[in-house]
Design an enzyme around this catalytic site. Structure first.
Site, PDB file in Angstrom:
ATOM      1  N   LYS A 174       0.893  -1.180   0.000  1.00  0.00           N
ATOM      2  CA  LYS A 174       0.000   0.000   0.000  1.00  0.00           C
ATOM      3  C   LYS A 174       0.925   1.222   0.000  1.00  0.00           C
ATOM      4  O   LYS A 174       1.366   1.696   1.032  1.00  0.00           O
ATOM      5  CB  LYS A 174      -0.882  -0.027   1.255  1.00  0.00           C
ATOM      6  CG  LYS A 174      -2.225   0.666   1.116  1.00  0.00           C
ATOM      7  CD  LYS A 174      -2.168   2.110   0.663  1.00  0.00           C
ATOM      8  CE  LYS A 174      -1.758   3.075   1.745  1.00  0.00           C
ATOM      9  NZ  LYS A 174      -1.454   4.435   1.246  1.00  0.00           N
ATOM     10  N   GLU A 177      -0.370   7.502  -1.378  1.00  0.00           N
ATOM     11  CA  GLU A 177      -1.304   7.947  -2.412  1.00  0.00           C
ATOM     12  C   GLU A 177      -0.807   9.211  -3.105  1.00  0.00           C
ATOM     13  O   GLU A 177      -1.362   9.652  -4.088  1.00  0.00           O
ATOM     14  CB  GLU A 177      -2.707   8.161  -1.816  1.00  0.00           C
ATOM     15  CG  GLU A 177      -2.813   9.198  -0.699  1.00  0.00           C
ATOM     16  CD  GLU A 177      -2.465   8.670   0.700  1.00  0.00           C
ATOM     17  OE1 GLU A 177      -1.516   7.860   0.833  1.00  0.00           O
ATOM     18  OE2 GLU A 177      -3.114   9.100   1.660  1.00  0.00           O
ATOM     19  N   ARG A 178       0.279   9.829  -2.551  1.00  0.00           N
ATOM     20  CA  ARG A 178       0.749  11.081  -3.161  1.00  0.00           C
ATOM     21  C   ARG A 178       1.685  10.825  -4.341  1.00  0.00           C
ATOM     22  O   ARG A 178       1.792  11.643  -5.242  1.00  0.00           O
ATOM     23  CB  ARG A 178       1.456  11.929  -2.110  1.00  0.00           C
ATOM     24  CG  ARG A 178       0.470  12.346  -1.033  1.00  0.00           C
ATOM     25  CD  ARG A 178       1.113  13.199  -0.004  1.00  0.00           C
ATOM     26  NE  ARG A 178       0.721  12.766   1.331  1.00  0.00           N
ATOM     27  CZ  ARG A 178       1.379  13.059   2.428  1.00  0.00           C
ATOM     28  NH1 ARG A 178       2.470  13.781   2.370  1.00  0.00           N
ATOM     29  NH2 ARG A 178       0.964  12.639   3.593  1.00  0.00           N
ATOM     30  N   SER A 227       4.942   8.674   9.407  1.00  0.00           N
ATOM     31  CA  SER A 227       5.058   9.624  10.513  1.00  0.00           C
ATOM     32  C   SER A 227       4.764   8.931  11.856  1.00  0.00           C
ATOM     33  O   SER A 227       4.091   7.897  11.893  1.00  0.00           O
ATOM     34  CB  SER A 227       4.083  10.772  10.284  1.00  0.00           C
ATOM     35  OG  SER A 227       2.774  10.248  10.178  1.00  0.00           O
ATOM     36  N   CYS A 282      13.952  10.887   5.997  1.00  0.00           N
ATOM     37  CA  CYS A 282      13.871  10.524   7.426  1.00  0.00           C
ATOM     38  C   CYS A 282      15.241  10.647   8.076  1.00  0.00           C
ATOM     39  O   CYS A 282      15.356  10.720   9.286  1.00  0.00           O
ATOM     40  CB  CYS A 282      13.361   9.109   7.556  1.00  0.00           C
ATOM     41  SG  CYS A 282      14.344   7.955   6.603  1.00  0.00           S
ATOM     42  N   GLU A 381       8.677  17.712  14.096  1.00  0.00           N
ATOM     43  CA  GLU A 381       9.315  17.300  12.837  1.00  0.00           C
ATOM     44  C   GLU A 381       8.768  18.185  11.724  1.00  0.00           C
ATOM     45  O   GLU A 381       7.566  18.165  11.452  1.00  0.00           O
ATOM     46  CB  GLU A 381       9.011  15.829  12.532  1.00  0.00           C
ATOM     47  CG  GLU A 381       9.715  15.357  11.275  1.00  0.00           C
ATOM     48  CD  GLU A 381       9.354  13.941  10.839  1.00  0.00           C
ATOM     49  OE1 GLU A 381       8.228  13.497  11.082  1.00  0.00           O
ATOM     50  OE2 GLU A 381      10.231  13.284  10.227  1.00  0.00           O
TER      51      GLU A 381
HETATM   52  P1  NAD Z   1       2.349   9.342   6.656  1.00  0.00           P
HETATM   53  O1  NAD Z   1       2.422   8.777   8.025  1.00  0.00           O
HETATM   54  O2  NAD Z   1       1.422  10.463   6.401  1.00  0.00           O
HETATM   55  O3  NAD Z   1       1.908   8.172   5.607  1.00  0.00           O
HETATM   56  C1  NAD Z   1       2.554   6.941   5.547  1.00  0.00           C
HETATM   57  C2  NAD Z   1       1.577   5.892   5.030  1.00  0.00           C
HETATM   58  O4  NAD Z   1       0.504   5.756   5.961  1.00  0.00           O
HETATM   59  C3  NAD Z   1       0.947   6.228   3.690  1.00  0.00           C
HETATM   60  O5  NAD Z   1       0.876   5.051   2.924  1.00  0.00           O
HETATM   61  C4  NAD Z   1      -0.437   6.745   4.053  1.00  0.00           C
HETATM   62  O6  NAD Z   1      -1.402   6.474   3.081  1.00  0.00           O
HETATM   63  C5  NAD Z   1      -0.757   5.994   5.329  1.00  0.00           C
HETATM   64  N1  NAD Z   1      -1.562   6.791   6.268  1.00  0.00           N
HETATM   65  C6  NAD Z   1      -1.537   8.145   6.418  1.00  0.00           C
HETATM   66  N2  NAD Z   1      -2.376   8.516   7.408  1.00  0.00           N
HETATM   67  C7  NAD Z   1      -2.928   7.380   7.894  1.00  0.00           C
HETATM   68  C8  NAD Z   1      -3.860   7.106   8.935  1.00  0.00           C
HETATM   69  N3  NAD Z   1      -4.398   8.090   9.677  1.00  0.00           N
HETATM   70  N4  NAD Z   1      -4.189   5.823   9.175  1.00  0.00           N
HETATM   71  C9  NAD Z   1      -3.669   4.825   8.444  1.00  0.00           C
HETATM   72  N5  NAD Z   1      -2.777   5.024   7.447  1.00  0.00           N
HETATM   73  C10 NAD Z   1      -2.409   6.280   7.158  1.00  0.00           C
HETATM   74  O7  NAD Z   1       3.845   9.674   6.230  1.00  0.00           O
HETATM   75  P2  NAD Z   1       4.339  10.442   4.925  1.00  0.00           P
HETATM   76  O8  NAD Z   1       3.981  11.878   5.031  1.00  0.00           O
HETATM   77  O9  NAD Z   1       3.943   9.700   3.705  1.00  0.00           O
HETATM   78  O10 NAD Z   1       5.939  10.276   5.073  1.00  0.00           O
HETATM   79  C11 NAD Z   1       6.734  11.157   5.808  1.00  0.00           C
HETATM   80  C12 NAD Z   1       6.968  10.639   7.212  1.00  0.00           C
HETATM   81  O11 NAD Z   1       7.602   9.372   7.161  1.00  0.00           O
HETATM   82  C13 NAD Z   1       7.916  11.529   8.008  1.00  0.00           C
HETATM   83  O12 NAD Z   1       7.437  11.624   9.331  1.00  0.00           O
HETATM   84  C14 NAD Z   1       9.239  10.778   7.956  1.00  0.00           C
HETATM   85  O13 NAD Z   1      10.126  11.037   9.018  1.00  0.00           O
HETATM   86  C15 NAD Z   1       8.758   9.364   7.993  1.00  0.00           C
HETATM   87  N6  NAD Z   1       9.754   8.441   7.470  1.00  0.00           N
HETATM   88  C16 NAD Z   1      10.444   7.687   8.372  1.00  0.00           C
HETATM   89  C17 NAD Z   1      11.426   6.808   7.933  1.00  0.00           C
HETATM   90  C18 NAD Z   1      12.187   5.981   8.910  1.00  0.00           C
HETATM   91  O14 NAD Z   1      12.994   5.194   8.478  1.00  0.00           O
HETATM   92  N7  NAD Z   1      11.975   6.097  10.213  1.00  0.00           N
HETATM   93  C19 NAD Z   1      11.696   6.702   6.557  1.00  0.00           C
HETATM   94  C20 NAD Z   1      10.963   7.495   5.663  1.00  0.00           C
HETATM   95  C21 NAD Z   1       9.989   8.355   6.135  1.00  0.00           C
END
Ligand code: NAD
Length: 495
Positions: A174, A177-178, A227, A282, A381
């Site tokens: 999954k 979606e962006r 996140s 990240c 963050e």
């Molecule tokens: P996000 O948490 O918004 O989304 C991640 C995934 O979760 C997506 O597939 C999204 O569709 C899904 N999602 C979003 N909101 C949801 C919800 N309420 N319930 C269930 N699923 C949901 O993250 P993002 O904006 O796509 O990515 C950036 C974030 O990811 C930053 O916080 C970054 O630090 C983190 N990140 C961490 C690592 C790491 O290794 N720790 C690596 C890359 C990115």
């Protein structure tokens, strides 16, 4: 939007649609370029059923054949990496060279997984008791869900799905979606490489799709990167439904600059790690901790280099930094910069004043000095091209600052002194540490993961720990009795 610009699910090798859709933008122009379908619980059910069927066959497929698929995936992506990089740039915005870098880091895991015959090896002991041998074997867990963030649309899926598939599982990917197109492109590559239909499925969507996956009894393990608030939700809901889970969260990575550091290389490292990929990594450095009396000098050098960065469409050959992902992200980042002075920070460089394209979601590099814990720019963050500088007097203060932070993904120290570097490595409470290296991302044969609010779960991602996550251990004790061994034994065996 035309049918051609509709990004569909790939389930059981077939392209499938859904009624609800969401727009996909090119962040460099701000224009909508496609629409992606959003899965309903019914679509998720269908994908899991197909995956379960395919997994039963895949786990019976010989390891040599599985390994050949990995080699072939590597060969195809290697030959067509520019095509994948262009897809990433178009939907994510990062510059072409950065997109190629992400592909290279993902490919390291494909290469690691090609050695699956080694990674899947178990253990055995002969003659544990008279005539009794014991072995431990690894078996796949079944159908797994891989839920990925927008910022690495190729690398993070390649970390998760490749390891899961190599270990004999089927995957529901999954993606974000962006920027969903890279996932479909890679699924086609796995198919072309000989992976049977249904072993890798791409289901697009949002919380509806994710929650259906987390609650479905057909999903046996959940890997997530995103996140921290969502990572916590994934961890808790998966655990409530009896699944193994690894959920990697957000970050606030500090880079300590000691008074004895080579300031030119420290400043260059800070600029590339803070502003590369528009700070949407990240492992981006978002806080520089200047120790002692070097702060003025360090800030001046960072400012000079950051001012010269070319912020432009990532397809432009001379672009150093592209746009951020969405208009909302742009507004959020702008808000942090705008509020920094009111909070007591010194805005040395305001990204809004940089030479920027006149459309798209662009902001230039920002540099905020005299930042302290308690300010929003420090505590939260930002996930954009904003570098905060915290000034401290001693190494111990720097250590205390980092160890008090709730995030603990990556950190770095810049010093010429081996003793300081060794102490830092020993005492710092962070999962990944760089010594004179600003983005200490592990190579394929190590695993990846932070501590504290940056990772919920107990295994790191991909590499050797990935094979632990995606397999269950089974212990088999065997004895081949002689015809004369017929004595009745009612007690628990004492050997
Ligand atoms: P996000 O948490 O918004 O989304 C991640 C995934 O979760 C997506 O597939 C999204 O569709 C899904 N999602 C979003 N909101 C949801 C919800 N309420 N319930 C269930 N699923 C949901 O993250 P993002 O904006 O796509 O990515 C950036 C974030 O990811 C930053 O916080 C970054 O630090 C983190 N990140 C961490 C690592 C790491 O290794 N720790 C690596 C890359 C990115």
């Amino acid at each position: 939007m035309s049918e051609q610009n509709l990004i569909r699910h790939i389930i059981g090798g077939e392209s499938r649609s859904d009624e609800r859709t969401q727009p996909v933008y090119n962040p460099a122009t701000g224009e909508q370029i496609a629409e992606v379908v959003m899965a309903t619980p019914k679509t998720v059910d269908a994908a899991i059923a197909d995956a379960a069927r395919a997994q039963r066959g895949w786990r019976r497929t010989g390891m040599v054949k599985r390994s050949k698929v990995m080699f072939k995936v590597r060969e195809i992506i290697d030959a067509r990496q520019d095509e994948l990089a262009a897809i990433i740039t178009r939907e994510h915005g990062k510059v072409h060279s950065d997109a190629l870098g992400e592909i290279a880091r993902g490919m390291e895991n494909v290469e690691f997984c090609a050695g699956l015959m080694h990674h899947m090896k178990g253990e055995s002991i002969e003659q544990v008791s008279t005539g009794v041998d014991v072995k431990q074997i690894r078996q796949p867990v079944g159908v797994v869900a891989c839920i990925t963030p927008f910022n690495f649309p190729a690398m993070v899926p390649l970390w998760m799905m490749t390891t899961a598939i190599a270990a004999g599982n089927a995957v529901i990917l999954k993606p974000s979606e962006r920027d969903p197109s890279a996932a479909n492109w890679m699924a086609e590559v796995f198919r072309e490489a000989g992976l049977p239909d249904g072993v890798l499925n791409v289901v697009h969507g949002d919380k509806v799709a994710v929650d259906s996956l987390l609650e479905h009894e057909g999903i046996k393990a959940v890997a997530f990167v995103g996140s921290t608030p969502v990572a916590k939700h994934i961890y808790k809901t998966s655990a409530d439904h009896g699944k193994r889970v690894q959920a990697l969260g957000g970050a606030k990575n500090h880079m300590v600059v000691m008074p004895d550091a080579d300031l030119d290389s420290a400043a260059a490292a800070a600029v590339s790690a803070a502003y590369g990929s528009a700070g949407e990594r990240c492992m981006a450095i978002s806080v520089a901790v200047a120790v002692g009396d070097i702060a003025d000098d360090f800030v001046a050098r960072v400012k000079r280099q950051a001012e010269g960065l070319v912020v432009a469409d990532g397809t432009q050959a001379d672009a150093d930094m592209g746009p951020v992902i969405t208009r909302e992200a742009l507004e959020r980042i702008t808000g942090y910069v705008a509020g920094a002075a009111e909070e007591g920070g010194t805005v040395v460089l305001d990204g809004r004043g940089h030479d920027l394209p006149d459309r798209g979601f662009f902001i230039g590099p920002s540099l905020i000095d005299n930042v302290r814990p308690g300010m929003k720019v420090y505590d939260e963050e930002i996930f954009g091209p904003v570098l905060s500088v915290v000034r401290v007097d001693t190494y111990d203060e720097a250590l205390e600052l980092i160890n008090s932070n709730r995030f603990a993904n990556g950190t770095a120290v810049f010093t010429r002194d081996g003793k300081t570097a060794r102490s830092f490595e020993f005492d710092i409470e962070v999962g990944m540490v760089g010594v004179n290296i600003p983005i200490p991302v592990p190579v394929g044969s190590f695993s990846f993961g932070g501590w504290k609010d940056s990772l919920f779960g107990d295994t790191h991602m991909y590499g050797p720990e990935g094979f632990n996550f995606y397999t269950r251990r089974k212990v088999v004790s065997s004895r081949w009795p002689e015809a004369s061994d017929t004595q009745l034994q009612m007690g628990f065996p004492t050997h």
